[in-house]
Scaffold this active site. Structure first.
Site, PDB file in Angstrom:
ATOM      1  N   LYS A  42     -24.891  28.895   5.260  1.00 38.25           N
ATOM      2  CA  LYS A  42     -25.495  30.224   5.160  1.00 38.25           C
ATOM      3  C   LYS A  42     -24.966  30.876   3.890  1.00 38.25           C
ATOM      4  O   LYS A  42     -23.865  31.419   3.849  1.00 38.25           O
ATOM      5  CB  LYS A  42     -25.167  31.113   6.348  1.00 38.25           C
ATOM      6  CG  LYS A  42     -26.001  32.424   6.330  1.00 38.25           C
ATOM      7  CD  LYS A  42     -25.300  33.593   6.957  1.00 38.25           C
ATOM      8  CE  LYS A  42     -24.355  34.323   6.039  1.00 38.25           C
ATOM      9  NZ  LYS A  42     -25.025  35.023   4.894  1.00 38.25           N
ATOM     10  N   GLY A  72     -24.782  38.516   7.603  1.00 43.68           N
ATOM     11  CA  GLY A  72     -23.580  38.235   8.371  1.00 43.68           C
ATOM     12  C   GLY A  72     -23.715  38.578   9.837  1.00 43.68           C
ATOM     13  O   GLY A  72     -23.225  37.845  10.710  1.00 43.68           O
ATOM     14  N   VAL A 105     -27.230  35.378  11.243  1.00 42.13           N
ATOM     15  CA  VAL A 105     -26.897  33.953  11.174  1.00 42.13           C
ATOM     16  C   VAL A 105     -25.393  33.732  11.069  1.00 42.13           C
ATOM     17  O   VAL A 105     -24.844  32.807  11.683  1.00 42.13           O
ATOM     18  CB  VAL A 105     -27.646  33.285  10.001  1.00 42.13           C
ATOM     19  CG1 VAL A 105     -27.224  31.827   9.850  1.00 42.13           C
ATOM     20  CG2 VAL A 105     -29.149  33.386  10.200  1.00 42.13           C
ATOM     21  N   GLY A 106     -24.689  34.591  10.323  1.00 40.16           N
ATOM     22  CA  GLY A 106     -23.251  34.424  10.204  1.00 40.16           C
ATOM     23  C   GLY A 106     -22.546  34.512  11.548  1.00 40.16           C
ATOM     24  O   GLY A 106     -21.717  33.660  11.894  1.00 40.16           O
ATOM     25  N   GLU A 158     -11.116  32.191   3.084  1.00 38.13           N
ATOM     26  CA  GLU A 158     -10.706  32.523   1.713  1.00 38.13           C
ATOM     27  C   GLU A 158     -11.218  33.939   1.474  1.00 38.13           C
ATOM     28  O   GLU A 158     -12.422  34.162   1.365  1.00 38.13           O
ATOM     29  CB  GLU A 158     -11.290  31.514   0.721  1.00 38.13           C
ATOM     30  CG  GLU A 158     -10.567  31.490  -0.617  1.00 38.13           C
ATOM     31  CD  GLU A 158     -10.992  32.611  -1.534  1.00 38.13           C
ATOM     32  OE1 GLU A 158     -10.218  33.599  -1.640  1.00 38.13           O
ATOM     33  OE2 GLU A 158     -12.070  32.527  -2.120  1.00 38.13           O
ATOM     34  N   CYS A 182     -12.029  37.297  -6.539  1.00 39.71           N
ATOM     35  CA  CYS A 182     -10.939  37.610  -5.616  1.00 39.71           C
ATOM     36  C   CYS A 182      -9.578  37.329  -6.231  1.00 39.71           C
ATOM     37  O   CYS A 182      -8.581  37.916  -5.816  1.00 39.71           O
ATOM     38  CB  CYS A 182     -11.117  36.847  -4.307  1.00 39.71           C
ATOM     39  SG  CYS A 182     -11.374  35.079  -4.525  1.00 39.71           S
ATOM     40  N   GLU A 221      -8.656  46.427  -2.791  1.00 26.91           N
ATOM     41  CA  GLU A 221      -9.452  45.565  -3.657  1.00 26.91           C
ATOM     42  C   GLU A 221     -10.694  46.330  -4.100  1.00 26.91           C
ATOM     43  O   GLU A 221     -11.478  46.802  -3.280  1.00 26.91           O
ATOM     44  CB  GLU A 221      -9.849  44.286  -2.922  1.00 26.91           C
ATOM     45  CG  GLU A 221     -10.573  43.290  -3.822  1.00 26.91           C
ATOM     46  CD  GLU A 221     -10.903  41.995  -3.113  1.00 26.91           C
ATOM     47  OE1 GLU A 221     -10.748  40.928  -3.745  1.00 26.91           O
ATOM     48  OE2 GLU A 221     -11.314  42.046  -1.943  1.00 26.91           O
TER      49      GLU A 221
END
Length: 485
Positions: free
Chosen positions: A174, A207, A210-211, A249, A282, A382
């Site tokens: 996905k 998300g 399907v996630g 990750e 990231c 972040e």
């Protein structure tokens, strides 16, 4: 307008079970450039069922044959790499030259490194001389769900799909709905490489749809996810019910420790790295920690880098940076820049709004804040944009304390001519990776973090092993092995 509504399931392009169009937006223009479909439960179930049916045959396929299929995927890329670069540039805003030189080539780089590691793997090996009739077997975990982000799309697709295939797993990919075009092209590579039906499947979706369905599906043995820390937590919770292996990750807030004895290009190199890919990495070194005796000079160098960094359309050639991916990302970055101003950091370059001459497209001004104090929002959170925070430190111990005082732990950086100091710091910094003096990690080195950056290890032997189960066997007949040879 590109129309790519079909999914790739069981070796065929198939229409979604129910139509649900989703526009792909060109970040350079804010205009729709493509239409895809977002899948739902029926599509997810069909893809997982295809992968489950294909698993026994694929797991039993000799490693040399699996390797040949992967090499055929590489050949497809080489024949169509310009298409891949253009797809990435269009969907997520990487300038076309960067897409050609950095984004698309992630596929051959990681694929060839996986091939090297795969050829060295022992899938059945002795436990040791003390146990001559024991064996350790490495076996594919089963059907895996692979959920990839938009910022380095082919980097992450390759780091997940290729080791899964080599390990003998079947998979459902996905990709991000923000950058689906490159993954759809990758599915064409897989199809034209001749992989058996069901071994690789692709369902577009979001998300929440399907996630989440992949994360909780009882026939999916493992989820490999790259994305935000918030989403990683949600996936871990959803996957816990079915006891899946989960590799994550996630985000980062990399510290770049620059000592007074650093090489003369260290600050420039660090600022450019922060701004690369419009700050949407990231592992970007977004916190620049500078020894106080060198601090004022470093701030001035970083200001010059920001002011000399050109911003422009992804469709134009050149060494500029492009837009960020979408309106939501643009708004979040603007809010963080405003927080930096409100909380008392000193704005030395960039700031709010679009660069001069750009009034449409998700363009952000390369921004530098100095006199950033630990605890400020721009130091803690972040940002995922071209925003650099510069922080002074007095001693090596101060630098380590500030660098480690974060929920994240992906990549940290050290710049110093003192080898003993570098070695010390490399062990003291709490992160999955440490890069020093501008030296990139070598081919086959793992990529991954600690703490809220997740604990995946992607690339090389480590990336292959994530998709393998370890089985301990006693009573092995070694003479039968010799007879078979």
């Amino acid at each position: 307008m590109i129309e790519k509504r079909d999914f790739y399931i069981d070796g065929r392009w198939v229409a979604p079970a129910a139509p649900r169009d989703c526009a792909v937006i060109d970040p350079s223009t804010e205009e729709a450039c493509a239409t895809i479909s977002l899948g739902d439960r029926a599509d997810t179930d069909a893809a997982v069922a295809a992968a489950k049916a294909a698993f026994p045959g694929w797991a039993a396929t000799p490693p040399a044959e699996r390797l040949a299929y992967v090499e055929a995927i590489l050949a497809q890329y080489e024949a169509r790499k310009e298409e891949m670069a253009k797809a990435i540039s269009l969907e997520m805003g990487a300038p076309i030259d960067m897409a050609r030189d950095s984004q698309a080539p992630c596929l051959p780089w990681h694929l060839t490194n996986f091939i090297t590691a795969f050829k060295e793997m022992q899938f059945i090996r002795p436990l040791g001389p003390h146990a001559p009739n024991d064996r350790i077997a490495l076996e594919p975990i089963g059907v895996v769900g692979l959920i990839t982000p938009w910022n380095w799309p082919m980097n992450q697709v390759t780091l997940k799909v290729i080791p899964a295939l080599l390990a003998g797993c079947t998979c459902v990919l996905k990709p991000s709905e923000e950058s689906p075009l490159s993954s759809l092209l990758f599915a064409e590579f897989v199809h034209d490489a001749g992989l058996p039906p069901g071994v690789f499947n692709l369902v577009n979706g979001d998300g929440a749809g399907v996630g989440s369905q992949l994360s909780s599906h009882p026939d999916v043995e493992m989820i490999s996810f790259t994305g935000s820390t918030r989403a990683g937590r949600a996936i871990s919770l959803a996957a816990a019910e079915t006891m899946k292996r989960v590799t994550l990750e996630l985000g980062g807030k990399g510290a770049n420790l620059i000592f007074a004895d650093a090489d003369e290009k260290a600050v420039e190199r660090g600022a450019k790295h922060c701004f690369n890919n419009s700050g949407q990495s990231c592992n970007a070194p977004t916190r620049m920690l500078v020894e106080r005796s060198y601090y004022d000079q470093a701030v001035e160098i970083a200001r010059e880098v920001a002011e000399n960094t050109k911003v422009g359309s992804a469709h134009e050639p050149g060494g500029h940076i492009g837009p960020v991916v979408n309106q939501r990302q643009y708004d979040q970055i603007q809010a963080m820049i405003q927080k930096g101003i409100d909380e008392g950091a000193r704005l030395v370059a960039g700031g709010l709004g679009r660069p001069d001459g750009l009034n449409r497209g998700f363009y952000v001004r390369p921004t530098v804040f100095a006199d950033v104090a630990p605890g400020m929002s721009i130091e803690r959170e972040e940002i995922f944009g071209p925003v650099l925070s510069i922080i002074p430190f007095d001693t090596e111990e101060d630098a380590v304390r500030i660098a480690n005082d974060t929920i994240y732990g992906l990549t940290n950086y050290v710049q110093s001519q003192d080898g003993a100091r570098r070695n010390r710091l490399a062990r003291q910094l709490r992160s999955g990776m440490v890069e020093m003096n501008g030296k990139s990690r070598g081919a086959g080195a793992p990529f991954g973090g600690v703490k809220s950056s997740g604990r995946a290890r992607e690339g090389g032997h480590w990336g292959l092993e994530e998709f393998l189960e370890v089985k301990a066997i006693s009573g092995w007949d070694s003479e039968a092995d010799w007879a078979a040879e």
